[in-house]
Design an enzyme around this catalytic site. Structure first.
Site, PDB file in Angstrom:
ATOM      1  N   GLN A 238       4.607   2.496   5.984  1.00 57.11           N
ATOM      2  CA  GLN A 238       5.771   1.626   5.989  1.00 57.11           C
ATOM      3  C   GLN A 238       6.787   2.085   4.958  1.00 57.11           C
ATOM      4  O   GLN A 238       6.472   2.853   4.048  1.00 57.11           O
ATOM      5  CB  GLN A 238       5.339   0.176   5.737  1.00 57.11           C
ATOM      6  CG  GLN A 238       4.354  -0.328   6.798  1.00 57.11           C
ATOM      7  CD  GLN A 238       4.001  -1.779   6.627  1.00 57.11           C
ATOM      8  OE1 GLN A 238       4.829  -2.587   6.227  1.00 57.11           O
ATOM      9  NE2 GLN A 238       2.761  -2.139   6.948  1.00 57.11           N
ATOM     10  N   LYS A 254       9.387  -2.103  -2.694  1.00 59.75           N
ATOM     11  CA  LYS A 254       8.946  -2.544  -1.377  1.00 59.75           C
ATOM     12  C   LYS A 254       9.801  -3.742  -0.968  1.00 59.75           C
ATOM     13  O   LYS A 254       9.722  -4.806  -1.591  1.00 59.75           O
ATOM     14  CB  LYS A 254       7.465  -2.941  -1.395  1.00 59.75           C
ATOM     15  CG  LYS A 254       6.527  -1.757  -1.534  1.00 59.75           C
ATOM     16  CD  LYS A 254       5.068  -2.151  -1.313  1.00 59.75           C
ATOM     17  CE  LYS A 254       4.157  -0.937  -1.385  1.00 59.75           C
ATOM     18  NZ  LYS A 254       2.735  -1.289  -1.137  1.00 59.75           N
ATOM     19  N   GLU A 275       3.185  -4.934   5.009  1.00 53.80           N
ATOM     20  CA  GLU A 275       3.006  -4.957   3.566  1.00 53.80           C
ATOM     21  C   GLU A 275       3.991  -5.954   2.989  1.00 53.80           C
ATOM     22  O   GLU A 275       5.168  -5.960   3.356  1.00 53.80           O
ATOM     23  CB  GLU A 275       3.230  -3.567   2.968  1.00 53.80           C
ATOM     24  CG  GLU A 275       2.167  -2.558   3.365  1.00 53.80           C
ATOM     25  CD  GLU A 275       2.309  -1.242   2.620  1.00 53.80           C
ATOM     26  OE1 GLU A 275       2.970  -1.241   1.558  1.00 53.80           O
ATOM     27  OE2 GLU A 275       1.760  -0.240   3.084  1.00 53.80           O
ATOM     28  N   PHE A 360       6.386   3.192 -12.132  1.00 53.58           N
ATOM     29  CA  PHE A 360       5.681   4.449 -11.841  1.00 53.58           C
ATOM     30  C   PHE A 360       4.649   4.757 -12.922  1.00 53.58           C
ATOM     31  O   PHE A 360       4.858   4.481 -14.109  1.00 53.58           O
ATOM     32  CB  PHE A 360       6.678   5.605 -11.772  1.00 53.58           C
ATOM     33  CG  PHE A 360       7.114   5.940 -10.374  1.00 53.58           C
ATOM     34  CD1 PHE A 360       7.219   4.966  -9.404  1.00 53.58           C
ATOM     35  CD2 PHE A 360       7.432   7.245 -10.024  1.00 53.58           C
ATOM     36  CE1 PHE A 360       7.617   5.274  -8.118  1.00 53.58           C
ATOM     37  CE2 PHE A 360       7.837   7.577  -8.748  1.00 53.58           C
ATOM     38  CZ  PHE A 360       7.924   6.585  -7.789  1.00 53.58           C
ATOM     39  N   LEU A 361       3.547   5.357 -12.504  1.00 52.05           N
ATOM     40  CA  LEU A 361       2.603   5.936 -13.442  1.00 52.05           C
ATOM     41  C   LEU A 361       3.135   7.302 -13.879  1.00 52.05           C
ATOM     42  O   LEU A 361       4.070   7.830 -13.269  1.00 52.05           O
ATOM     43  CB  LEU A 361       1.233   6.072 -12.779  1.00 52.05           C
ATOM     44  CG  LEU A 361       0.519   4.761 -12.452  1.00 52.05           C
ATOM     45  CD1 LEU A 361      -0.763   5.028 -11.676  1.00 52.05           C
ATOM     46  CD2 LEU A 361       0.217   3.972 -13.721  1.00 52.05           C
ATOM     47  N   ASP A 427      -7.544  -3.455   2.874  1.00 51.56           N
ATOM     48  CA  ASP A 427      -6.973  -2.109   3.028  1.00 51.56           C
ATOM     49  C   ASP A 427      -7.268  -1.190   1.848  1.00 51.56           C
ATOM     50  O   ASP A 427      -6.459  -0.335   1.521  1.00 51.56           O
ATOM     51  CB  ASP A 427      -5.457  -2.242   3.225  1.00 51.56           C
ATOM     52  CG  ASP A 427      -4.819  -0.956   3.723  1.00 51.56           C
ATOM     53  OD1 ASP A 427      -5.444  -0.257   4.531  1.00 51.56           O
ATOM     54  OD2 ASP A 427      -3.696  -0.645   3.288  1.00 51.56           O
ATOM     55  N   GLU A 432      -7.853   5.635  -7.063  1.00 54.89           N
ATOM     56  CA  GLU A 432      -7.535   6.755  -7.944  1.00 54.89           C
ATOM     57  C   GLU A 432      -8.008   6.488  -9.365  1.00 54.89           C
ATOM     58  O   GLU A 432      -8.105   5.331  -9.797  1.00 54.89           O
ATOM     59  CB  GLU A 432      -6.021   7.028  -7.948  1.00 54.89           C
ATOM     60  CG  GLU A 432      -5.485   7.523  -6.622  1.00 54.89           C
ATOM     61  CD  GLU A 432      -4.009   7.904  -6.695  1.00 54.89           C
ATOM     62  OE1 GLU A 432      -3.462   7.938  -7.824  1.00 54.89           O
ATOM     63  OE2 GLU A 432      -3.405   8.160  -5.647  1.00 54.89           O
TER      64      GLU A 432
END
Length: 559
Positions: A238, A254, A275, A360-361, A427, A432
């Site tokens: 998406q 998003k 989502e 963000f990482l 889902d 990670e």
């Protein structure tokens, strides 16, 4: 005479050519000039002005009346959250509520739809609240083991100074006070932008510390920082946008696809569900309340689709998907595997849309992450079942497979299972970890957009890992029991935490009630495990003073 006329004709042709070139240059520069002149304003355009301004920029001819008619048949394409009908305020929550544009009658309906505990929403977040009391509990004040260089993601030399003049864009230093600079005029480590300070604080045990003020400051940045560029994120099913801010920070946006009240249809497969932006926001708060702190900071933001997306993007594929709907709203649909078409366009009112912004990482070039297949991954097939769905002894096989045969990884999977069940998220196909920390580190809880889809249904299959393995950390078990008590009731502390978000209310009351109901089911499963296998075989003592700080491994036989 003929030569004179010929020369005049040539001069005339040359002048016409120069005028045409000048017009083309002006047309090309017009959007940049408009963007520069309006960078300080995030207000929306009047709907009637949009078609004219887009015509000046050479709007693609392929968006015909037929496309708009196709879009108008989509029942949910023009819906928008009630949060879109208010103007975001820079002051506190009370001031922002006074600035809503919706009529009084609509506000009354809104209160009936999104009713939450009055004691929570009235004065939160005041001292003495349930949330403050929860975070003051001894279970939420445990310290992590002493950190070494191997336990921190980045080893920062605090003596290093940065010259802000060396940066191309000094905007991120412009709002800082003079006393934040060293006597030489250089920036100290404490004056780094908040997104960088968040990255520096990541360690083997946590994504961020419990009472780190940088996280609240980072959430404010995500809401207030000027967006300088937008691009579509590659991959994924998406549409998601990568937004870059004036302080060089980045976040994943998003956009809103459904209103708060819309439940996932019963005939939808989990892998074809929408989502939800509010699920991402709620997941961050739930993760923090459970004291996992494994979800990157997420907040809601009201975005001007024209000034903050279309006018700043260099992604031509994204730009070409903007159009005006029959309702005179600004819409776009982008490119992705699913739900990226005029039938599923994202529309503003008239050009404002809400969404979630996840920080963000660190870049993968600086901090590599390892992707693991979830042992309890679903088949993602309409008819086939995964092995764990047909083999009740599947966990015994997992216990003998690295990295689940030692360390804390299996227990971390149990934490994630509980987290997903409370949200109703089916889902979790991969997860990670940071590669630097090897197998002895936490699981990052990313991509939670398919949570909170159904409040009227509890998906018990999500709990299968816990049922099959009957293992849990003692700290997790005690916190779950604490959140089941009336004074720390999960739904109440969640409501209090969520009301602080700019797009509040994030969850409707039935979703909050479902949290309490699902928590009781988790505790029932653990109670049955303890009764069947014994407390010491089910509950792994991970509390300081009982296990030490040497990251001892549990024996595989107990796993």
């Amino acid at each position: 005479m003929k030569m004179i006329l010929l020369r005049k004709f040539r001069v005339l042709i040359l002048m016409v050519f120069l005028i045409a070139c000048s017009l083309h240059i002006m047309i090309d520069l017009l959007p940049k000039l408009e963007r520069h002149g309006g960078s300080g304003c995030s207000c929306s355009h009047a709907p009637s002005e949009e078609p004219q301004s887009w015509g000046k920029q050479g709007w693609p001819n392929k968006h015909t009346l037929r496309i708009l008619q196709d879009f108008s048949n989509e029942p949910s394409s023009n819906v928008s959250s009630h949060s879109l009908e208010r103007v975001p305020a820079a002051g506190d929550r009370a001031q922002s509520q006074l600035r809503r544009l919706e009529p009084p009658g609509q506000r009354a309906d809104r209160k009936r739809q999104f009713i939450q505990d009055s004691a929570v929403t009235k004065n939160a977040p005041l001292t003495g609240s349930r949330l403050s009391a929860l975070f003051d509990h001894p279970l939420y004040r445990r310290s992590v083991p002493q950190l070494t260089d191997e336990d921190t993601l980045f080893n920062v030399n605090t003596d290093i100074r940065f010259d802000p003049k060396a940066a191309e864009d000094q905007a991120w230093t412009g709002d800082r006070k003079v006393d934040e600079f060293s006597p030489t005029g250089e920036l100290t480590a404490d004056s780094y932008p908040n997104w960088l300070r968040f990255h520096i604080g990541i360690n083997r045990y946590e994504l961020y510390s419990r009472h780190n003020p940088v996280i609240d400051a980072l959430l404010k940045d995500l809401v207030a920082q000027r967006i300088t560029s937008v691009a579509m994120k590659s991959g994924g099913t998406q549409l998601k946008l990568i937004m870059t801010f004036q302080n060089y920070g980045q976040a994943l946006f998003k956009p809103m696809k459904q209103t708060r009240e819309q439940e996932t249809p019963p005939d939808f497969f989990y892998f074809s569900d929408f989502e939800r932006h509010n699920a991402e926001i709620a997941a961050f708060h739930l993760d923090k309340i459970l004291d996992f702190r494994r979800v990157p900071p997420v907040t809601g933001r009201l975005v001007n689709m024209t000034k903050e997306i279309r006018d700043v993007t260099r992604d031509k594929k994204l730009w070409k998907t903007f159009f005006i709907s029959p309702a005179n709203n600004v819409c776009f649909y982008g490119e992705c595997s699913y739900y990226c078409s005029t039938e599923h366009a994202l529309c503003g009112k008239p050009d404002q849309i809400e969404g979630s912004l996840a920080a963000f990482l660190p870049d993968l070039a600086l901090a590599k992450r390892k992707t693991w297949r979830n042992p309890w991954r679903r088949s993602y097939h309409k008819r086939k079942k995964a092995e764990w769905e047909v083999d009740p002894d599947y966990c015994e096989e997992v216990k003998q497979t690295p990295p689940y045969d030692s360390g804390t990884r299996l227990l971390d999977i149990m934490d994630t299972t509980i987290f997903d069940f409370l949200m109703g998220n089916m889902d979790r196909h991969h997860y990670e970890t940071f590669e630097k920390f090897g197998n002895e580190t936490f699981i990052i809880h990313m991509d939670n957009g398919r949570g909170f889809g159904k409040h009227s249904h509890d998906e018990l299959s999500i709990l299968v890992p816990l049922v099959q393995c009957c293992r849990v950390k003692k700290s997790t078990y005690l916190r779950l029991q604490l959140l089941a008590k009336e004074e720390y009731k999960l739904s109440m502390v969640m409501a209090e935490s969520l009301v602080r978000d700019r797009l509040a209310p994030i969850l409707i009351q039935p979703h909050l009630d479902a949290l309490d109901r699902r928590l009781r089911q988790v505790l029932n499963v653990l109670s049955e495990c303890v009764e069947k296998e014994g407390y010491s075989s089910v509950v792994e003592d991970d509390l300081p003073g009982n296990r030490g700080t040497d990251r001892t491994h549990s024996a595989p036989g107990r796993r």
